[in-house]
Scaffold this motif. Structure first.
Motif, short mmCIF file in Angstrom:
data_model
loop_
_atom_site.label_atom_id
_atom_site.label_comp_id
_atom_site.label_asym_id
_atom_site.label_seq_id
_atom_site.Cartn_x
_atom_site.Cartn_y
_atom_site.Cartn_z
N VAL A 213 -64.16 -83.19 -5.53
CA VAL A 213 -65.40 -83.90 -5.20
C VAL A 213 -66.42 -83.70 -6.32
O VAL A 213 -66.53 -82.61 -6.89
N LEU A 214 -67.12 -84.79 -6.69
CA LEU A 214 -68.23 -84.69 -7.64
C LEU A 214 -69.43 -85.43 -7.05
O LEU A 214 -69.28 -86.46 -6.38
N THR A 215 -70.63 -84.91 -7.31
CA THR A 215 -71.84 -85.51 -6.79
C THR A 215 -72.66 -86.07 -7.95
O THR A 215 -72.72 -85.44 -9.01
N CYS A 216 -73.22 -87.24 -7.76
CA CYS A 216 -74.10 -87.78 -8.80
C CYS A 216 -75.19 -88.62 -8.16
O CYS A 216 -75.15 -88.86 -6.95
N ASP A 217 -76.15 -89.08 -8.99
CA ASP A 217 -77.25 -89.89 -8.45
C ASP A 217 -76.70 -91.18 -7.85
O ASP A 217 -75.81 -91.81 -8.42
N ALA A 218 -77.25 -91.54 -6.67
CA ALA A 218 -76.84 -92.79 -6.04
C ALA A 218 -77.38 -93.96 -6.86
O ALA A 218 -78.38 -93.83 -7.59
N VAL A 219 -76.71 -95.11 -6.75
CA VAL A 219 -77.11 -96.32 -7.47
C VAL A 219 -77.29 -97.42 -6.44
O VAL A 219 -76.50 -97.52 -5.50
N ASP A 220 -78.34 -98.23 -6.60
CA ASP A 220 -78.55 -99.35 -5.68
C ASP A 220 -77.32 -100.24 -5.64
O ASP A 220 -76.77 -100.59 -6.69
N GLY A 221 -76.89 -100.61 -4.46
CA GLY A 221 -75.77 -101.53 -4.34
C GLY A 221 -74.44 -100.83 -4.16
O GLY A 221 -73.42 -101.48 -3.98
N ILE A 222 -74.42 -99.51 -4.27
CA ILE A 222 -73.17 -98.78 -4.04
C ILE A 222 -73.39 -97.86 -2.84
O ILE A 222 -74.15 -96.89 -2.90
N GLU B 292 -64.13 -69.00 -14.88
CA GLU B 292 -64.26 -68.92 -13.42
C GLU B 292 -65.26 -69.96 -12.94
O GLU B 292 -66.05 -70.47 -13.73
N ALA B 293 -65.20 -70.28 -11.66
CA ALA B 293 -66.06 -71.32 -11.11
C ALA B 293 -67.52 -70.97 -11.33
O ALA B 293 -67.95 -69.87 -10.99
N LEU B 294 -68.31 -71.89 -11.89
CA LEU B 294 -69.72 -71.64 -12.15
C LEU B 294 -70.58 -72.13 -11.00
O LEU B 294 -71.74 -71.76 -10.87
N GLY B 295 -70.02 -73.03 -10.16
CA GLY B 295 -70.81 -73.57 -9.06
C GLY B 295 -69.90 -74.22 -8.06
O GLY B 295 -68.67 -74.16 -8.17
N ALA B 296 -70.51 -74.89 -7.09
CA ALA B 296 -69.75 -75.50 -6.00
C ALA B 296 -68.86 -76.62 -6.51
O ALA B 296 -67.83 -76.91 -5.91
N GLU B 297 -69.28 -77.26 -7.64
CA GLU B 297 -68.52 -78.41 -8.08
C GLU B 297 -67.66 -78.13 -9.31
O GLU B 297 -67.24 -79.06 -10.01
N SER B 298 -67.38 -76.86 -9.59
CA SER B 298 -66.45 -76.56 -10.67
C SER B 298 -65.06 -77.05 -10.27
O SER B 298 -64.63 -76.83 -9.14
N ALA C 141 -74.92 -89.38 -4.36
CA ALA C 141 -73.67 -89.93 -3.85
C ALA C 141 -72.59 -88.86 -3.98
O ALA C 141 -72.40 -88.28 -5.05
N ILE C 142 -71.95 -88.57 -2.85
CA ILE C 142 -70.87 -87.58 -2.87
C ILE C 142 -69.56 -88.37 -2.99
O ILE C 142 -69.25 -89.21 -2.14
N CYS C 143 -68.79 -88.12 -4.08
CA CYS C 143 -67.65 -88.98 -4.39
C CYS C 143 -66.35 -88.20 -4.44
O CYS C 143 -66.30 -87.09 -4.98
N HIS C 144 -65.30 -88.78 -3.88
CA HIS C 144 -63.95 -88.23 -4.05
C HIS C 144 -63.38 -88.77 -5.34
O HIS C 144 -63.37 -89.97 -5.56
N ILE C 145 -62.90 -87.84 -6.18
CA ILE C 145 -62.35 -88.30 -7.46
C ILE C 145 -60.83 -88.18 -7.49
O ILE C 145 -60.20 -88.32 -8.54
#
Lengths: 269, 363
Positions: free
Chosen positions: B266-275, B295-301, B257-261
């Motif tokens: 943006v943070l990405t995490c495992d999708a959950v049934d029902g969301i 410094e940024a370590l990855g795309a989601e730093s 799941a790609i989520c706007h925080i």
């Protein structure tokens, strides 16, 4: 401890009022106790220390009357205190441990109400009741009346004690395979003992001391110590009355002292 | 229905109402034999009520309670082979320690000599042999606690119920008793049902935990599972410290799941049934699973500014404010300080989440 600015002892007149109250409360008792040891026939003139009036109580012309009155008083007090304590214990168990039943507040009110009712009213009502049912006045009417009016006095310390004991003790006993009856006898009753003893002694003293109700419901010829003393005083105060009064006072002090130490020994556990 | 018997306690849709108040709302729980099971929740969540239903001090309004396959919900307490350690211990003050421990054994019909022998064993188990002749009031709080334990274990119950037994002890003694309780449970093999509001205590001691709130079981599972994969807001918030974020799910891709925080982050995490896409939900990230970097370590730093550092013994907790976005608590273990840097307040830093650290919550 040093007397601080707000110490009550620094208030103007505090000491005077204190000593005045103590004087009014205790001076008559002390006079009676002291003059019971007077050698004189007069109740006001001191003629030296003597046990003559105590001897008179036990062997004098009125001794038979007082002896019978004392037997009546103590036997009534013992039986009335025992039965009223048992009834009060049952009532307290039902009211304190019986859960919330609808008439609980009313029941509590009904038990304590006699404490507020003027004693003369209770006395008249009891007399009318015994006449109405055709109960011949005598020893038994006194006993029945005493059992009834002692119940609220026995109830108060017993109920207060039971309210102070958390229900988890009985629950723990039942959790450990005791039936409700076993939990009551083996766990609750020993913890209740100071309250039961206080209730019994209070009922005993109240019964021993009662005059108004007793005077109404007693039959002709049946006397308790208070009615016998009153009867004797009507003929004029002789020093033997002071001796009897002093002995009654001693019994009361003894009972209160026992009651105090019973409750105190429990605090220390 | 053969496996009923394999459960020590099986609670089926238990409902308990006090007047119009519902203390337990269709609670179902299956507690295994030999298990250290904890009912965890804030005060008023119904955990103690549930324990009292099992002990028999309260009656269920609806539902069934089975003890090793037998229905017990209509039996009075003294006919249920379970014993309780009470929160206030409820030791009988007029009896000696030994008489307290003998009580249950005698009430079960054992001879006095047998009860005395059994009490001796139990007092040895809790290391209080020397105090057998004392009155409970002459013992310290910790010793009274152990007498209560010995008394409840002496009649060899099938299940032992413990109602916040450690809450009256000071921290150090509580830690020691946690270990002792756990080892006694292993030694005796008796199923323990332990009630507590202390999440740390629950995590340390339990084989499995049921987290309760408002008369319902919110989540049930092993300690690690509950801590790392909370189902909902309540569990995530109640167990341990966590960063709770309001997020909007943008889209679901390959089970992620790609989520706007907020603030364009943006943070990405495992999708959950029902969301699904567009859902506005909460996300939980434990502060110890976040790492700071310069410094940024990855795309989601996530870029932010350090606001504050607080020393909390084993860790240092840093607060990072993202630009226009949420604020994060990040924990750095003091033992990692050689490898990890602590940023001074005002410094720019990046927040990086470990894989699997972020969890979406159902409600």
């Amino acid at each position: 401890m040093a007397a601080g600015r707000n110490d009550i002892r620094t208030y103007r007149g505090f000491g005077t009022v204190t000593y005045l109250c103590l004087f009014i409360l205790y001076a008559p008792l002390i006079v009676v106790a002291v003059y019971s040891f007077n050698a004189s026939r007069s109740i006001t003139i001191w003629e030296g220390v003597s046990l003559a009036w105590y001897r008179d109580v036990f062997t004098g012309p009125e001794s038979a009357k007082f002896k019978q009155a004392a037997i009546n008083s103590f036997s009534i007090a013992a039986i009335a205190a025992t039965l009223s304590t048992m009834i009060a214990l049952s009532a307290a168990t039902a009211l304190v441990r019986g859960g919330r039943f609808g008439l609980r507040t009313l029941s509590f009110g009904l038990i304590s109400l006699p404490l507020m009712v003027p004693e003369i009213v209770t006395a008249v009502a009891t007399l009318i009741f015994f006449s109405a049912i055709g109960f011949t006045r005598g020893y038994l009417t006194i006993l029945a009346a005493h059992i009834a009016f002692c119940i609220p006095f026995a109830y108060m310390p017993i109920s207060a004690r039971m309210q102070g004991i958390e229900e988890s003790y009985e629950q723990a006993a039942m959790d450990l395979y005791a039936t409700r009856g076993q939990a009551f006898r083996r766990v609750l009753l020993p913890m209740m003992m100071p309250g039961i003893v206080s209730g019994f002694l209070l009922a005993f003293i109240i019964s021993l001391d009662d005059f108004i109700i007793t005077n109404f419901v007693k039959g002709a010829g049946v006397e308790t110590l208070p009615t016998a003393i009153f009867g004797a005083v009507k003929q004029g105060i002789r020093p033997n009355i002071m001796a009897i009064s002093t002995m009654l006072l001693a019994v009361s002090i003894l009972m209160v002292t026992i009651s105090y130490f019973v409750s105190k020994s429990d605090d220390a556990r | 229905m053969q496996d009923n018997a394999t459960y020590a306690v099986d609670i089926r849709s238990a409902v308990k109402r006090f007047g119009s108040f519902t203390a337990l709302d269709r609670v179902s729980l299956s507690i295994r034999d030999n298990e250290f099971f904890t009912l965890l929740g804030p005060s008023g969540c119904g955990k103690t009520t549930l324990l009292r239903l099992i002990a028999g001090f309260e009656d269920v309004t609806e539902g069934e309670i089975l003890l090793f396959g037998e229905e017990i919900e209509t039996l009075p307490p003294h006919q249920r082979p379970v014993n309780t350690v009470f929160q206030n211990y409820a030791l009988f003050p007029k009896m000696t320690v030994e008489e307290n421990v003998m009580f249950g054994v005698e009430m079960r019909g054992a001879r006095r000599s047998e009860a005395r022998r059994r009490a001796g064993e139990m007092l040895e188990l809790v290391r209080l042999e020397r105090f057998a002749g004392r009155r409970p009031a002459q013992l310290s709080g910790g010793q009274q606690q152990r007498v209560a334990l010995a008394r409840a274990l002496a009649p060899q119950p099938k299940v032992l119920l413990l109602d916040e037994p450690l809450s009256a002890l000071d921290l150090k003694l509580r830690k020691a008793m946690q270990m002792e309780l756990k080892s006694i449970q292993r030694e005796t093999g008796i199923t323990f049902i332990f009630v507590t509001h202390d999440q740390e205590e629950a995590l340390t001691m339990s084989d499995r935990i049921a987290v309760m709130s408002e008369g319902r079981v919110q989540q049930m599972g092993e300690a690690r599972e509950i801590y790392e994969r909370p189902h909902n807001m309540f569990v995530a918030d109640f167990i341990g410290d966590t960063n709770l974020l309001d997020v909007t799910v943008d889209r679901i891709e390959d089970g992620r799941a790609i989520c706007h925080i907020g603030g364009g982050h943006v943070l990405t995490c495992d999708a959950v049934d029902g969301i699904g896409a567009g859902a506005q939900v909460h996300m939980s990230i434990r502060p110890e699973r976040l790492v700071l970097s310069d410094e940024a370590l990855g795309a989601e730093s996530l870029a932010g500014t350090v606001v504050d550092n607080v020393f909390i013994g084993t860790d240092i907790q840093s607060m990072i404010q993202l630009e226009n976005g949420p604020r994060f608590a990040v924990r750095t273990s003091n033992s990692d300080r050689g490898a990890r840097r602590i940023f001074a307040p005002g410094a720019q830093a990046f927040v990086n989440a470990e894989p699997g650290a972020a969890r979406l919550l159902i409600d």
